[in-house]
Enzyme design. Structure first.
Site, mmCIF file in Angstrom:
data_model
loop_
_atom_site.group_PDB
_atom_site.id
_atom_site.type_symbol
_atom_site.label_atom_id
_atom_site.label_comp_id
_atom_site.label_asym_id
_atom_site.label_seq_id
_atom_site.Cartn_x
_atom_site.Cartn_y
_atom_site.Cartn_z
ATOM 1 N N GLU A 163 0.682 -0.993 0.154
ATOM 2 C CA GLU A 163 0.088 -0.036 0.056
ATOM 3 C C GLU A 163 0.970 1.133 0.013
ATOM 4 O O GLU A 163 0.431 2.126 -0.718
ATOM 5 C CB GLU A 163 -1.033 -0.108 1.221
ATOM 6 C CG GLU A 163 -1.929 -1.137 1.265
ATOM 7 C CD GLU A 163 -2.725 -1.380 -0.130
ATOM 8 O OE1 GLU A 163 -3.152 -0.409 -0.720
ATOM 9 O OE2 GLU A 163 -3.081 -2.869 -0.311
ATOM 10 N N HIS A 217 1.515 2.207 -3.330
ATOM 11 C CA HIS A 217 0.379 2.949 -3.990
ATOM 12 C C HIS A 217 0.585 4.235 -3.735
ATOM 13 O O HIS A 217 0.204 5.270 -4.282
ATOM 14 C CB HIS A 217 -0.926 2.080 -3.547
ATOM 15 C CG HIS A 217 -1.448 0.988 -4.420
ATOM 16 N ND1 HIS A 217 -1.518 0.908 -5.824
ATOM 17 C CD2 HIS A 217 -1.844 -0.284 -3.795
ATOM 18 C CE1 HIS A 217 -1.746 -0.299 -6.165
ATOM 19 N NE2 HIS A 217 -1.942 -1.070 -4.823
ATOM 20 N N GLU A 267 -0.565 -0.748 -9.661
ATOM 21 C CA GLU A 267 -0.173 -1.929 -9.241
ATOM 22 C C GLU A 267 1.533 -2.199 -9.395
ATOM 23 O O GLU A 267 2.059 -2.747 -8.657
ATOM 24 C CB GLU A 267 -1.047 -3.023 -9.773
ATOM 25 C CG GLU A 267 -1.012 -4.295 -8.921
ATOM 26 C CD GLU A 267 -1.697 -4.254 -7.623
ATOM 27 O OE1 GLU A 267 -2.287 -3.019 -7.212
ATOM 28 O OE2 GLU A 267 -1.389 -5.134 -6.632
HETATM 29 ZN ZN ZN Z 1 -2.476 -3.089 -4.768
#
Ligand code: ZN
Length: 500
Positions: free
Chosen positions: A264, A267, A293
Protein backbone atom coordinates in the site's frame (compact mmCIF):
# COMPACT_ATOMS: atom_id res chain seq x y z
CA UNK A 1 -9.86 30.06 -24.83
CA UNK A 2 -7.94 30.39 -21.55
CA UNK A 3 -11.05 31.81 -19.93
CA UNK A 4 -13.15 28.86 -21.09
CA UNK A 5 -10.47 26.46 -19.86
CA UNK A 6 -10.43 28.14 -16.45
CA UNK A 7 -14.23 27.84 -16.26
CA UNK A 8 -14.06 24.15 -17.12
CA UNK A 9 -11.25 23.53 -14.66
CA UNK A 10 -13.02 25.23 -11.78
CA UNK A 11 -16.19 23.23 -12.45
CA UNK A 12 -14.23 19.99 -12.59
CA UNK A 13 -12.51 20.83 -9.30
CA UNK A 14 -15.90 21.31 -7.62
CA UNK A 15 -17.07 17.94 -8.95
CA UNK A 16 -13.86 16.36 -7.74
CA UNK A 17 -14.52 17.81 -4.28
CA UNK A 18 -17.84 15.95 -4.18
CA UNK A 19 -16.19 12.72 -5.40
CA UNK A 20 -13.50 13.03 -2.76
CA UNK A 21 -16.13 13.54 -0.05
CA UNK A 22 -17.76 10.31 -1.17
CA UNK A 23 -14.38 8.55 -1.05
CA UNK A 24 -13.84 9.87 2.48
CA UNK A 25 -17.17 8.35 3.58
CA UNK A 26 -16.05 5.08 2.02
CA UNK A 27 -12.69 5.21 3.83
CA UNK A 28 -14.50 5.85 7.11
CA UNK A 29 -16.86 2.95 6.40
CA UNK A 30 -13.92 0.57 6.07
CA UNK A 31 -11.83 1.98 8.92
CA UNK A 32 -14.02 3.38 11.71
CA UNK A 33 -17.77 3.11 11.06
CA UNK A 34 -19.71 0.83 13.42
CA UNK A 35 -21.62 -1.96 11.65
CA UNK A 36 -24.96 -0.27 12.41
CA UNK A 37 -24.07 2.64 10.15
CA UNK A 38 -24.07 0.60 6.94
CA UNK A 39 -27.57 1.37 5.63
CA UNK A 40 -27.38 5.10 6.30
CA UNK A 41 -23.87 5.27 4.87
CA UNK A 42 -25.01 3.59 1.66
CA UNK A 43 -27.62 6.35 1.21
CA UNK A 44 -25.11 9.10 2.02
CA UNK A 45 -22.60 7.81 -0.51
CA UNK A 46 -25.33 7.27 -3.12
CA UNK A 47 -26.49 10.87 -2.67
CA UNK A 48 -23.01 12.31 -3.14
CA UNK A 49 -22.32 10.12 -6.17
CA UNK A 50 -25.60 11.21 -7.76
CA UNK A 51 -24.79 14.87 -7.14
CA UNK A 52 -21.31 14.45 -8.68
CA UNK A 53 -22.78 12.65 -11.68
CA UNK A 54 -25.39 15.35 -12.24
CA UNK A 55 -22.81 18.13 -11.93
CA UNK A 56 -20.51 16.39 -14.41
CA UNK A 57 -22.98 15.39 -17.11
CA UNK A 58 -24.52 18.81 -17.75
CA UNK A 59 -24.82 20.13 -21.31
CA UNK A 60 -22.72 23.09 -20.20
CA UNK A 61 -19.69 20.88 -19.48
CA UNK A 62 -20.22 19.15 -22.82
CA UNK A 63 -20.28 22.51 -24.63
CA UNK A 64 -17.14 23.69 -22.86
CA UNK A 65 -15.36 20.48 -23.85
CA UNK A 66 -16.47 20.84 -27.47
CA UNK A 67 -15.37 24.47 -27.63
CA UNK A 68 -12.02 23.55 -26.12
CA UNK A 69 -11.45 20.60 -28.45
CA UNK A 70 -9.63 22.78 -30.99
CA UNK A 71 -7.85 24.94 -28.40
CA UNK A 72 -4.25 25.66 -29.13
CA UNK A 73 -2.63 23.90 -26.16
CA UNK A 74 0.51 21.82 -26.60
CA UNK A 75 -0.51 18.18 -26.89
CA UNK A 76 1.36 17.14 -23.73
CA UNK A 77 0.44 20.21 -21.67
CA UNK A 78 -1.58 19.86 -18.47
CA UNK A 79 -4.40 21.74 -20.21
CA UNK A 80 -4.61 19.49 -23.27
CA UNK A 81 -4.36 16.34 -21.14
CA UNK A 82 -7.07 17.53 -18.77
CA UNK A 83 -9.38 18.28 -21.68
CA UNK A 84 -8.68 14.86 -23.21
CA UNK A 85 -9.24 12.94 -19.95
CA UNK A 86 -12.33 14.97 -19.06
CA UNK A 87 -13.78 14.32 -22.54
CA UNK A 88 -13.25 10.60 -22.10
CA UNK A 89 -14.80 10.54 -18.62
CA UNK A 90 -17.63 12.82 -19.70
CA UNK A 91 -18.60 10.73 -22.72
CA UNK A 92 -18.70 7.65 -20.52
CA UNK A 93 -20.61 9.31 -17.69
CA UNK A 94 -23.26 10.62 -20.11
CA UNK A 95 -24.08 7.06 -21.03
CA UNK A 96 -25.13 6.23 -17.46
CA UNK A 97 -28.54 7.26 -16.16
CA UNK A 98 -28.67 8.99 -12.75
CA UNK A 99 -30.86 6.10 -11.56
CA UNK A 100 -28.22 3.51 -12.48
CA UNK A 101 -25.46 5.57 -10.86
CA UNK A 102 -27.43 5.89 -7.62
CA UNK A 103 -28.44 2.24 -7.57
CA UNK A 104 -24.87 1.06 -8.19
CA UNK A 105 -23.51 3.34 -5.51
CA UNK A 106 -26.06 2.22 -2.90
CA UNK A 107 -25.72 -1.48 -3.75
CA UNK A 108 -21.92 -1.49 -3.84
CA UNK A 109 -21.76 0.21 -0.47
CA UNK A 110 -24.25 -2.22 1.12
CA UNK A 111 -22.51 -5.12 -0.58
CA UNK A 112 -19.35 -4.57 1.43
CA UNK A 113 -21.13 -4.93 4.75
CA UNK A 114 -23.07 -8.00 3.62
CA UNK A 115 -19.84 -9.56 2.35
CA UNK A 116 -18.15 -8.96 5.71
CA UNK A 117 -21.07 -10.65 7.49
CA UNK A 118 -21.12 -13.55 5.03
CA UNK A 119 -17.38 -13.97 5.50
CA UNK A 120 -17.75 -14.06 9.26
CA UNK A 121 -20.53 -16.64 8.95
CA UNK A 122 -18.51 -18.55 6.27
CA UNK A 123 -21.70 -18.53 4.25
CA UNK A 124 -21.76 -17.79 0.53
CA UNK A 125 -25.57 -18.19 0.70
CA UNK A 126 -25.73 -14.91 2.68
CA UNK A 127 -23.81 -13.12 -0.07
CA UNK A 128 -25.54 -14.65 -3.08
CA UNK A 129 -28.50 -12.29 -3.42
CA UNK A 130 -26.54 -9.04 -3.28
CA UNK A 131 -23.81 -10.44 -5.52
CA UNK A 132 -26.41 -11.40 -8.10
CA UNK A 133 -27.60 -7.81 -8.04
CA UNK A 134 -24.02 -6.51 -8.27
CA UNK A 135 -23.29 -8.65 -11.33
CA UNK A 136 -26.55 -7.55 -12.91
CA UNK A 137 -25.75 -3.86 -12.32
CA UNK A 138 -22.32 -4.39 -13.85
CA UNK A 139 -23.92 -5.93 -16.92
CA UNK A 140 -26.26 -2.94 -17.16
CA UNK A 141 -23.31 -0.59 -16.84
CA UNK A 142 -21.34 -2.46 -19.50
CA UNK A 143 -24.28 -2.39 -21.88
CA UNK A 144 -24.76 1.33 -21.27
CA UNK A 145 -21.10 2.05 -22.08
CA UNK A 146 -21.27 -0.26 -25.10
CA UNK A 147 -18.53 -2.46 -26.55
CA UNK A 148 -17.34 -3.95 -29.81
CA UNK A 149 -16.01 -7.44 -29.18
CA UNK A 150 -16.95 -8.61 -25.73
CA UNK A 151 -18.85 -7.23 -22.78
CA UNK A 152 -15.85 -7.63 -20.48
CA UNK A 153 -13.98 -4.96 -22.49
CA UNK A 154 -16.51 -2.44 -21.35
CA UNK A 155 -15.86 -3.16 -17.65
CA UNK A 156 -12.10 -3.48 -18.01
CA UNK A 157 -11.99 -0.03 -19.59
CA UNK A 158 -13.03 1.49 -16.24
CA UNK A 159 -9.80 0.35 -14.59
CA UNK A 160 -7.41 0.00 -17.50
CA UNK A 161 -8.39 2.62 -20.08
CA UNK A 162 -8.23 1.46 -23.69
CA UNK A 163 -7.09 -2.06 -22.76
CA UNK A 164 -8.99 -4.93 -24.39
CA UNK A 165 -9.58 -8.48 -23.18
CA UNK A 166 -7.72 -9.76 -26.23
CA UNK A 167 -4.62 -7.73 -25.20
CA UNK A 168 -4.79 -9.18 -21.72
CA UNK A 169 -5.07 -12.69 -23.07
CA UNK A 170 -1.92 -12.16 -25.12
CA UNK A 171 0.08 -11.11 -22.05
CA UNK A 172 -1.54 -13.71 -19.78
CA UNK A 173 -0.78 -16.53 -22.21
CA UNK A 174 2.88 -15.49 -22.06
CA UNK A 175 2.68 -15.54 -18.27
CA UNK A 176 1.00 -18.94 -18.11
CA UNK A 177 3.56 -20.47 -20.46
CA UNK A 178 6.36 -19.33 -18.13
CA UNK A 179 4.77 -19.75 -14.70
CA UNK A 180 2.91 -23.05 -14.83
CA UNK A 181 6.03 -25.20 -15.53
CA UNK A 182 8.01 -23.16 -12.97
CA UNK A 183 5.45 -23.85 -10.23
CA UNK A 184 5.72 -27.56 -11.02
CA UNK A 185 9.51 -27.54 -10.98
CA UNK A 186 9.52 -25.75 -7.63
CA UNK A 187 6.96 -28.17 -6.17
CA UNK A 188 9.51 -30.96 -6.78
CA UNK A 189 12.04 -28.99 -4.70
CA UNK A 190 9.50 -28.05 -2.06
CA UNK A 191 11.64 -29.00 0.94
CA UNK A 192 14.42 -26.58 0.11
CA UNK A 193 12.79 -23.63 1.83
CA UNK A 194 11.50 -23.56 5.39
CA UNK A 195 9.28 -20.59 6.26
CA UNK A 196 8.37 -21.59 9.80
CA UNK A 197 10.40 -18.67 11.21
CA UNK A 198 7.67 -16.34 9.91
CA UNK A 199 4.89 -18.11 11.76
CA UNK A 200 6.01 -17.39 15.31
CA UNK A 201 4.35 -15.11 17.80
CA UNK A 202 5.05 -11.57 16.47
CA UNK A 203 3.60 -8.86 18.71
CA UNK A 204 1.13 -6.81 16.67
CA UNK A 205 2.21 -3.42 18.01
CA UNK A 206 5.84 -4.16 17.26
CA UNK A 207 4.89 -5.30 13.74
CA UNK A 208 3.02 -2.03 13.28
CA UNK A 209 6.05 -0.03 14.45
CA UNK A 210 8.40 -1.83 12.09
CA UNK A 211 5.96 -1.23 9.23
CA UNK A 212 6.09 2.50 9.97
CA UNK A 213 9.89 2.41 9.85
CA UNK A 214 9.67 0.82 6.39
CA UNK A 215 7.02 3.25 5.12
CA UNK A 216 9.19 6.19 6.15
CA UNK A 217 12.25 4.58 4.59
CA UNK A 218 10.67 4.21 1.16
CA UNK A 219 9.52 7.82 1.25
CA UNK A 220 5.90 7.82 2.49
CA UNK A 221 5.25 11.31 3.83
CA UNK A 222 3.33 11.15 7.12
CA UNK A 223 2.75 14.92 6.99
CA UNK A 224 0.61 14.18 3.94
CA UNK A 225 -0.76 10.78 4.81
CA UNK A 226 -1.61 8.28 7.52
CA UNK A 227 -1.98 4.56 8.10
CA UNK A 228 -4.91 2.78 9.76
CA UNK A 229 -6.13 -0.79 10.07
CA UNK A 230 -8.91 -2.36 8.00
CA UNK A 231 -10.29 -5.79 7.06
CA UNK A 232 -8.78 -5.55 3.59
CA UNK A 233 -5.76 -3.29 3.03
CA UNK A 234 -6.26 -0.41 0.60
CA UNK A 235 -5.02 3.07 -0.38
CA UNK A 236 -7.17 6.08 -1.01
CA UNK A 237 -6.39 9.69 -1.77
CA UNK A 238 -8.38 12.83 -0.97
CA UNK A 239 -5.68 15.18 -2.20
CA UNK A 240 -2.05 14.72 -3.11
CA UNK A 241 -1.49 16.13 0.39
CA UNK A 242 -3.77 13.60 2.10
CA UNK A 243 -3.17 10.00 1.06
CA UNK A 244 -4.37 7.21 3.35
CA UNK A 245 -3.17 3.63 3.52
CA UNK A 246 -4.53 0.78 5.61
CA UNK A 247 -3.01 -2.51 6.65
CA UNK A 248 -3.93 -5.63 8.56
CA UNK A 249 -1.68 -7.48 10.95
CA UNK A 250 -1.78 -11.09 12.09
CA UNK A 251 0.21 -12.24 15.11
CA UNK A 252 1.45 -15.45 13.52
CA UNK A 253 2.04 -14.21 9.95
CA UNK A 254 4.82 -11.63 9.73
CA UNK A 255 4.74 -11.46 5.92
CA UNK A 256 1.10 -10.54 5.69
CA UNK A 257 1.29 -7.28 7.62
CA UNK A 258 4.76 -6.19 6.53
CA UNK A 259 4.49 -6.80 2.80
CA UNK A 260 0.90 -5.57 2.80
CA UNK A 261 2.17 -2.33 4.34
CA UNK A 262 4.93 -1.97 1.74
CA UNK A 263 2.42 -2.74 -1.01
CA UNK A 264 0.00 0.00 0.00
CA UNK A 265 2.98 2.27 0.60
CA UNK A 266 3.89 1.81 -3.06
CA UNK A 267 0.41 2.91 -4.11
CA UNK A 268 0.65 5.88 -1.79
CA UNK A 269 4.00 7.05 -3.18
CA UNK A 270 2.34 7.31 -6.60
CA UNK A 271 -0.54 9.40 -5.24
CA UNK A 272 1.63 11.61 -3.01
CA UNK A 273 3.97 12.46 -5.86
CA UNK A 274 1.57 13.59 -8.53
CA UNK A 275 2.60 17.09 -9.60
CA UNK A 276 1.09 19.81 -7.35
CA UNK A 277 0.08 21.58 -10.59
CA UNK A 278 -2.55 18.86 -11.08
CA UNK A 279 -3.97 19.04 -7.54
CA UNK A 280 -7.76 18.93 -7.40
CA UNK A 281 -8.21 18.02 -11.07
CA UNK A 282 -9.18 14.76 -12.76
CA UNK A 283 -5.50 14.25 -13.53
CA UNK A 284 -4.40 14.10 -9.88
CA UNK A 285 -4.40 10.33 -9.60
CA UNK A 286 -2.79 7.19 -10.98
CA UNK A 287 -3.39 6.68 -14.67
CA UNK A 288 -4.63 3.10 -14.54
CA UNK A 289 -4.86 0.35 -11.98
CA UNK A 290 -2.22 -1.69 -13.79
CA UNK A 291 0.28 1.16 -13.54
CA UNK A 292 -0.77 1.71 -9.92
CA UNK A 293 -0.20 -1.92 -9.17
CA UNK A 294 3.20 -1.77 -10.86
CA UNK A 295 4.21 0.67 -8.12
CA UNK A 296 2.83 -1.33 -5.20
CA UNK A 297 4.29 -4.62 -6.45
CA UNK A 298 7.61 -2.90 -7.14
CA UNK A 299 8.04 -1.82 -3.51
CA UNK A 300 6.47 -4.95 -2.06
CA UNK A 301 8.40 -7.50 -4.11
CA UNK A 302 11.13 -6.21 -6.39
CA UNK A 303 12.48 -4.05 -3.56
CA UNK A 304 10.91 -5.48 -0.38
CA UNK A 305 11.52 -9.15 -1.08
CA UNK A 306 15.02 -8.60 -2.45
CA UNK A 307 18.22 -9.66 -0.72
CA UNK A 308 19.75 -6.14 -0.74
CA UNK A 309 16.71 -4.71 1.08
CA UNK A 310 17.18 -7.17 3.92
CA UNK A 311 20.95 -6.82 3.93
CA UNK A 312 20.16 -3.42 5.35
CA UNK A 313 16.95 -4.08 7.32
CA UNK A 314 17.34 -7.54 8.73
CA UNK A 315 19.54 -6.42 11.64
CA UNK A 316 16.90 -3.85 12.56
CA UNK A 317 14.13 -6.42 12.30
CA UNK A 318 16.10 -8.73 14.58
CA UNK A 319 16.29 -5.88 17.11
CA UNK A 320 12.50 -5.52 16.93
CA UNK A 321 11.99 -9.29 17.39
CA UNK A 322 15.11 -10.66 19.14
CA UNK A 323 13.35 -13.68 20.66
CA UNK A 324 11.92 -14.77 17.32
CA UNK A 325 14.72 -13.97 14.87
CA UNK A 326 18.06 -13.83 16.67
CA UNK A 327 18.82 -17.44 15.72
CA UNK A 328 17.54 -17.07 12.14
CA UNK A 329 20.21 -16.09 9.59
CA UNK A 330 19.67 -13.45 6.92
CA UNK A 331 19.82 -16.14 4.26
CA UNK A 332 17.19 -18.29 5.98
CA UNK A 333 14.95 -15.27 6.41
CA UNK A 334 15.38 -14.18 2.78
CA UNK A 335 14.45 -17.64 1.58
CA UNK A 336 11.48 -17.84 3.97
CA UNK A 337 9.92 -14.60 2.71
CA UNK A 338 10.27 -15.97 -0.83
CA UNK A 339 8.91 -19.45 -0.22
CA UNK A 340 6.77 -20.64 -3.10
CA UNK A 341 3.73 -22.63 -2.14
CA UNK A 342 0.34 -22.83 -3.83
CA UNK A 343 -2.11 -21.41 -1.29
CA UNK A 344 -5.73 -20.34 -1.02
CA UNK A 345 -5.41 -16.60 -0.36
CA UNK A 346 -4.34 -14.29 -3.18
CA UNK A 347 -3.00 -11.44 -1.05
CA UNK A 348 -0.74 -13.83 0.87
CA UNK A 349 0.52 -15.57 -2.29
CA UNK A 350 4.19 -15.69 -3.24
CA UNK A 351 5.43 -13.98 -6.40
CA UNK A 352 5.38 -17.15 -8.49
CA UNK A 353 1.85 -18.38 -7.77
CA UNK A 354 0.25 -14.93 -7.37
CA UNK A 355 -0.76 -14.51 -10.99
CA UNK A 356 -2.48 -17.89 -11.04
CA UNK A 357 -4.97 -16.48 -8.54
CA UNK A 358 -5.65 -13.66 -10.97
CA UNK A 359 -6.34 -16.04 -13.84
CA UNK A 360 -8.98 -17.77 -11.66
CA UNK A 361 -10.85 -14.52 -11.04
CA UNK A 362 -10.37 -13.17 -14.56
CA UNK A 363 -11.94 -16.23 -16.14
CA UNK A 364 -14.80 -16.39 -13.63
CA UNK A 365 -15.62 -12.71 -14.11
CA UNK A 366 -15.81 -13.12 -17.86
CA UNK A 367 -18.15 -16.10 -17.43
CA UNK A 368 -20.36 -14.14 -15.01
CA UNK A 369 -20.84 -11.01 -17.11
CA UNK A 370 -21.30 -12.94 -20.33
CA UNK A 371 -23.96 -14.88 -18.37
CA UNK A 372 -22.37 -18.27 -18.96
CA UNK A 373 -22.04 -18.75 -15.22
CA UNK A 374 -24.73 -18.14 -12.59
CA UNK A 375 -23.80 -16.57 -9.26
CA UNK A 376 -25.36 -19.58 -7.51
CA UNK A 377 -22.82 -21.84 -9.22
CA UNK A 378 -19.87 -19.57 -8.46
CA UNK A 379 -18.44 -21.40 -5.41
CA UNK A 380 -18.18 -24.67 -7.34
CA UNK A 381 -16.74 -22.92 -10.37
CA UNK A 382 -14.23 -21.15 -8.12
CA UNK A 383 -13.11 -24.39 -6.53
CA UNK A 384 -12.75 -26.07 -9.92
CA UNK A 385 -10.55 -23.22 -11.20
CA UNK A 386 -8.43 -23.30 -8.03
CA UNK A 387 -7.87 -26.98 -8.62
CA UNK A 388 -7.01 -26.36 -12.27
CA UNK A 389 -4.44 -23.61 -11.61
CA UNK A 390 -3.16 -24.30 -8.10
CA UNK A 391 -4.08 -27.91 -7.42
CA UNK A 392 -6.02 -26.93 -4.30
CA UNK A 393 -9.65 -27.13 -3.21
CA UNK A 394 -10.71 -24.56 -0.59
CA UNK A 395 -12.13 -26.18 2.52
CA UNK A 396 -14.58 -23.34 3.06
CA UNK A 397 -15.69 -20.26 1.13
CA UNK A 398 -13.64 -17.78 3.19
CA UNK A 399 -10.60 -19.55 1.74
CA UNK A 400 -12.30 -19.45 -1.65
CA UNK A 401 -14.90 -17.29 -3.28
CA UNK A 402 -15.52 -15.05 -0.23
CA UNK A 403 -11.89 -13.99 0.28
CA UNK A 404 -11.69 -10.78 -1.77
CA UNK A 405 -13.51 -7.50 -1.18
CA UNK A 406 -13.71 -6.50 -4.86
CA UNK A 407 -16.93 -8.04 -6.09
CA UNK A 408 -18.79 -6.97 -2.95
CA UNK A 409 -18.01 -3.36 -3.76
CA UNK A 410 -18.97 -3.70 -7.41
CA UNK A 411 -15.48 -4.02 -8.85
CA UNK A 412 -15.72 -6.43 -11.78
CA UNK A 413 -13.04 -6.10 -14.43
CA UNK A 414 -10.50 -4.99 -11.83
CA UNK A 415 -8.60 -8.20 -11.00
CA UNK A 416 -6.57 -8.56 -14.22
CA UNK A 417 -4.90 -5.23 -13.47
CA UNK A 418 -3.04 -6.96 -10.62
CA UNK A 419 -1.25 -9.34 -12.98
CA UNK A 420 -0.70 -6.50 -15.40
CA UNK A 421 0.91 -4.55 -12.56
CA UNK A 422 3.40 -7.36 -11.95
CA UNK A 423 4.34 -7.36 -15.61
CA UNK A 424 4.65 -3.57 -15.77
CA UNK A 425 6.68 -3.40 -12.55
CA UNK A 426 9.55 -5.22 -14.26
CA UNK A 427 9.28 -3.38 -17.57
CA UNK A 428 9.65 -0.16 -15.60
CA UNK A 429 12.18 -1.38 -13.04
CA UNK A 430 14.54 -2.72 -15.72
CA UNK A 431 14.52 0.71 -17.27
CA UNK A 432 15.31 2.39 -13.94
CA UNK A 433 18.19 -0.07 -13.53
CA UNK A 434 19.57 0.95 -16.92
CA UNK A 435 19.57 4.57 -15.80
CA UNK A 436 20.83 3.80 -12.26
CA UNK A 437 22.79 0.51 -12.32
CA UNK A 438 23.79 0.86 -8.66
CA UNK A 439 20.19 0.62 -7.35
CA UNK A 440 20.73 -2.76 -5.59
CA UNK A 441 23.83 -1.43 -3.81
CA UNK A 442 21.80 1.59 -2.75
CA UNK A 443 19.04 -0.65 -1.32
CA UNK A 444 21.69 -2.51 0.65
CA UNK A 445 22.63 0.83 2.24
CA UNK A 446 18.99 1.65 2.99
CA UNK A 447 18.86 4.29 0.24
CA UNK A 448 15.62 4.30 -1.72
CA UNK A 449 15.52 7.97 -2.67
CA UNK A 450 17.12 7.57 -6.12
CA UNK A 451 14.61 4.89 -7.14
CA UNK A 452 11.71 6.97 -5.87
CA UNK A 453 13.02 10.06 -7.65
CA UNK A 454 13.24 8.11 -10.91
CA UNK A 455 9.63 6.98 -10.64
CA UNK A 456 8.47 10.44 -9.56
CA UNK A 457 10.05 11.92 -12.66
CA UNK A 458 9.00 9.23 -15.12
CA UNK A 459 5.53 8.26 -13.84
CA UNK A 460 4.18 9.75 -10.62
CA UNK A 461 4.23 13.45 -11.45
CA UNK A 462 2.23 12.93 -14.65
CA UNK A 463 -0.87 11.60 -12.84
CA UNK A 464 -3.41 10.64 -15.52
CA UNK A 465 -1.80 12.68 -18.29
CA UNK A 466 -0.59 9.60 -20.19
CA UNK A 467 -2.17 6.15 -20.55
CA UNK A 468 -0.45 2.93 -19.49
CA UNK A 469 0.58 2.15 -23.06
CA UNK A 470 1.89 5.68 -23.56
CA UNK A 471 3.97 5.41 -20.39
CA UNK A 472 5.41 2.05 -21.48
CA UNK A 473 6.37 3.55 -24.81
CA UNK A 474 7.78 6.76 -23.29
CA UNK A 475 9.80 4.90 -20.65
CA UNK A 476 10.98 1.76 -22.37
CA UNK A 477 10.65 2.47 -26.08
CA UNK A 478 8.64 -0.76 -26.37
CA UNK A 479 5.33 -0.31 -28.16
CA UNK A 480 3.53 -2.84 -25.97
CA UNK A 481 3.20 -4.45 -22.58
CA UNK A 482 5.31 -7.63 -22.53
CA UNK A 483 5.63 -10.38 -19.93
CA UNK A 484 9.22 -11.36 -20.79
CA UNK A 485 11.03 -8.99 -18.37
CA UNK A 486 8.82 -10.14 -15.50
CA UNK A 487 9.26 -13.81 -16.36
CA UNK A 488 13.04 -13.40 -16.64
CA UNK A 489 13.13 -11.80 -13.21
CA UNK A 490 10.99 -14.54 -11.66
CA UNK A 491 12.97 -17.32 -13.31
CA UNK A 492 16.32 -15.89 -12.27
CA UNK A 493 15.31 -15.19 -8.69
CA UNK A 494 13.57 -18.48 -7.97
CA UNK A 495 16.01 -20.70 -9.86
CA UNK A 496 18.62 -19.47 -7.44
CA UNK A 497 16.45 -19.95 -4.36
CA UNK A 498 15.26 -23.40 -5.41
CA UNK A 499 18.45 -24.49 -7.13
CA UNK A 500 16.66 -25.36 -10.37
ZN1 ZN B 1 -2.57 -3.01 -4.84
Amino acid sequence: MQEKFDTLKSKLVQIQNVNVSSALLNWDQQVYMPPGGAAARAEQIATLDKIAHEMFTTDEIGELLSELSDADFDVNSDEACLIRVARRDYDKARKLSPELVTEMSRTFSLGQRIWEQAREAKSFAQFREILTKIVDLNIQKAEAFGYEDCIYDSLLDEYEPDMKTVDLNRVFDQLKAGLVPLVRAIADQDKRVDASCLQQDFDETVQWDFGIVALKAIGFDFERGRQDRSVHPFTTSFSIHDVRVTTRIFKDMFSSGFFGTLHEGGHALYEQNVSPELEGTLLASGTSLGVHESQSRLWENVVGRSRPFWQYYYRQLQDFFPGQLQAVSLNEFFRAINKVQPSFIRVEADEVTYNLHIFVRFELEQALVSQKLKVADLPDAWNAKMDEYLGLTPTDDTLGVLQDVHWSSGLIGYFPTYALGNVLSLQFYNQSLKDIPELPEQFARGEFGPLLEWFKEKIHRHGRKFTANELVERLTGSPSIEAAPYLNYIQRKFSEIYDL
